[in-house]
Design a protein around this motif. Structure first.
Motif, PDB file in Angstrom:
ATOM      1  N   LYS A 163       7.530  21.858 -16.625  1.00  0.00           N
ATOM      2  CA  LYS A 163       6.556  21.292 -16.389  1.00  0.00           C
ATOM      3  C   LYS A 163       6.865  19.913 -17.099  1.00  0.00           C
ATOM      4  O   LYS A 163       6.063  18.768 -16.264  1.00  0.00           O
ATOM      5  N   ASN A 164       8.082  19.074 -16.906  1.00  0.00           N
ATOM      6  CA  ASN A 164       8.333  17.935 -16.686  1.00  0.00           C
ATOM      7  C   ASN A 164       9.512  18.195 -15.521  1.00  0.00           C
ATOM      8  O   ASN A 164       9.485  15.869 -15.019  1.00  0.00           O
ATOM      9  N   ARG A 165       8.978  18.360 -14.293  1.00  0.00           N
ATOM     10  CA  ARG A 165       9.200  17.600 -12.633  1.00  0.00           C
ATOM     11  C   ARG A 165       7.933  17.128 -12.332  1.00  0.00           C
ATOM     12  O   ARG A 165       7.274  17.054 -12.313  1.00  0.00           O
ATOM     13  N   ARG A 166       9.183  16.364 -12.124  1.00  0.00           N
ATOM     14  CA  ARG A 166       7.629  15.667 -10.762  1.00  0.00           C
ATOM     15  C   ARG A 166       7.133  16.187  -9.438  1.00  0.00           C
ATOM     16  O   ARG A 166       8.113  16.526  -9.141  1.00  0.00           O
ATOM     17  N   VAL A 167       6.602  15.940  -8.534  1.00  0.00           N
ATOM     18  CA  VAL A 167       5.903  16.099  -7.440  1.00  0.00           C
ATOM     19  C   VAL A 167       5.738  14.699  -6.511  1.00  0.00           C
ATOM     20  O   VAL A 167       5.066  14.448  -7.131  1.00  0.00           O
ATOM     21  N   TYR A 168       5.899  15.143  -5.247  1.00  0.00           N
ATOM     22  CA  TYR A 168       5.424  14.368  -4.645  1.00  0.00           C
ATOM     23  C   TYR A 168       4.327  14.657  -3.475  1.00  0.00           C
ATOM     24  O   TYR A 168       5.104  15.615  -2.721  1.00  0.00           O
ATOM     25  N   THR A 169       3.546  13.751  -2.409  1.00  0.00           N
ATOM     26  CA  THR A 169       3.284  14.193  -2.062  1.00  0.00           C
ATOM     27  C   THR A 169       3.614  13.579  -0.948  1.00  0.00           C
ATOM     28  O   THR A 169       3.315  12.134  -0.604  1.00  0.00           O
ATOM     29  N   GLN A 170       3.188  14.064   0.473  1.00  0.00           N
ATOM     30  CA  GLN A 170       3.509  12.950   1.810  1.00  0.00           C
ATOM     31  C   GLN A 170       2.419  12.423   2.166  1.00  0.00           C
ATOM     32  O   GLN A 170       1.220  13.183   1.994  1.00  0.00           O
ATOM     33  N   GLN A 171       2.173  11.547   2.356  1.00  0.00           N
ATOM     34  CA  GLN A 171       0.634  10.781   3.114  1.00  0.00           C
ATOM     35  C   GLN A 171       0.354  11.376   5.042  1.00  0.00           C
ATOM     36  O   GLN A 171       2.068  11.512   5.309  1.00  0.00           O
ATOM     37  N   PRO A 172      -0.506  11.866   4.960  1.00  0.00           N
ATOM     38  CA  PRO A 172      -0.733  11.702   6.621  1.00  0.00           C
ATOM     39  C   PRO A 172       0.017  10.842   6.955  1.00  0.00           C
ATOM     40  O   PRO A 172      -0.173  10.123   7.477  1.00  0.00           O
ATOM     41  N   ASN A 173       0.190  11.313   8.301  1.00  0.00           N
ATOM     42  CA  ASN A 173       1.178  10.559   9.666  1.00  0.00           C
ATOM     43  C   ASN A 173       1.795   9.137   9.142  1.00  0.00           C
ATOM     44  O   ASN A 173       1.780   8.808  10.095  1.00  0.00           O
ATOM     45  N   SER A 174       2.868   9.843   8.456  1.00  0.00           N
ATOM     46  CA  SER A 174       3.779   9.119   7.764  1.00  0.00           C
ATOM     47  C   SER A 174       5.060   9.786   7.140  1.00  0.00           C
ATOM     48  O   SER A 174       4.606  10.013   7.086  1.00  0.00           O
ATOM     49  N   ASN A 175       5.557   8.860   6.943  1.00  0.00           N
ATOM     50  CA  ASN A 175       7.053   9.162   5.714  1.00  0.00           C
ATOM     51  C   ASN A 175       7.249   8.653   4.655  1.00  0.00           C
ATOM     52  O   ASN A 175       8.432   8.701   3.817  1.00  0.00           O
ATOM     53  N   ILE A 176       5.836   8.316   3.999  1.00  0.00           N
ATOM     54  CA  ILE A 176       5.892   8.333   3.097  1.00  0.00           C
ATOM     55  C   ILE A 176       5.332   8.665   1.975  1.00  0.00           C
ATOM     56  O   ILE A 176       4.140   9.788   2.119  1.00  0.00           O
ATOM     57  N   PHE A 177       6.272   9.021   0.780  1.00  0.00           N
ATOM     58  CA  PHE A 177       5.385   9.942  -0.175  1.00  0.00           C
ATOM     59  C   PHE A 177       5.212   9.457  -1.545  1.00  0.00           C
ATOM     60  O   PHE A 177       6.043   7.990  -1.933  1.00  0.00           O
ATOM     61  N   PHE A 178       4.760   9.906  -2.354  1.00  0.00           N
ATOM     62  CA  PHE A 178       3.795   9.253  -3.614  1.00  0.00           C
ATOM     63  C   PHE A 178       3.556  10.408  -4.533  1.00  0.00           C
ATOM     64  O   PHE A 178       4.030  11.718  -4.671  1.00  0.00           O
TER      65      PHE A 178
END
Length: 82
Positions: free
Chosen positions: A42-57
């Motif tokens: 439950k306490n783990r973080r999840v990041y998603t990658q923005q399309p066509n870039s190397n940036i994760f949020f």
């Protein structure tokens, strides 16, 4: 004339087989992704990658899981329609 038609049919069959293989691989990837997200603590973080870039949020785990499940369902439907 019939040789041209048979050649087209072979090309269409080969193209359909390639599409099916790609969809099958995408289904496998999505299954793994859904399983991994489902088994996170439950306490783990999840990041998603923005399309066509190397940036994760940073993203919400529940929203990410539900969007992955939806994508898996649509990919399965596409595969079944072929």
């Amino acid at each position: 004339m019939s040789s041209k038609n048979s050649k087209r049919e072979e090309e269409n069959a080969h193209e359909e087989l390639t599409i099916k293989e790609e969809l099958n691989n995408k289904i496998k990837e999505q299954k793994i992704l859904v399983d991994e997200l489902s088994n996170l603590k439950k306490n783990r973080r999840v990041y998603t990658q923005q399309p066509n870039s190397n940036i994760f949020f940073l993203a919400d785990k529940g929203e990410t899981l539900s969007s992955c499940k939806k994508e898996l369902d649509t990919t399965r439907k596409e595969y079944q329609d072929l």
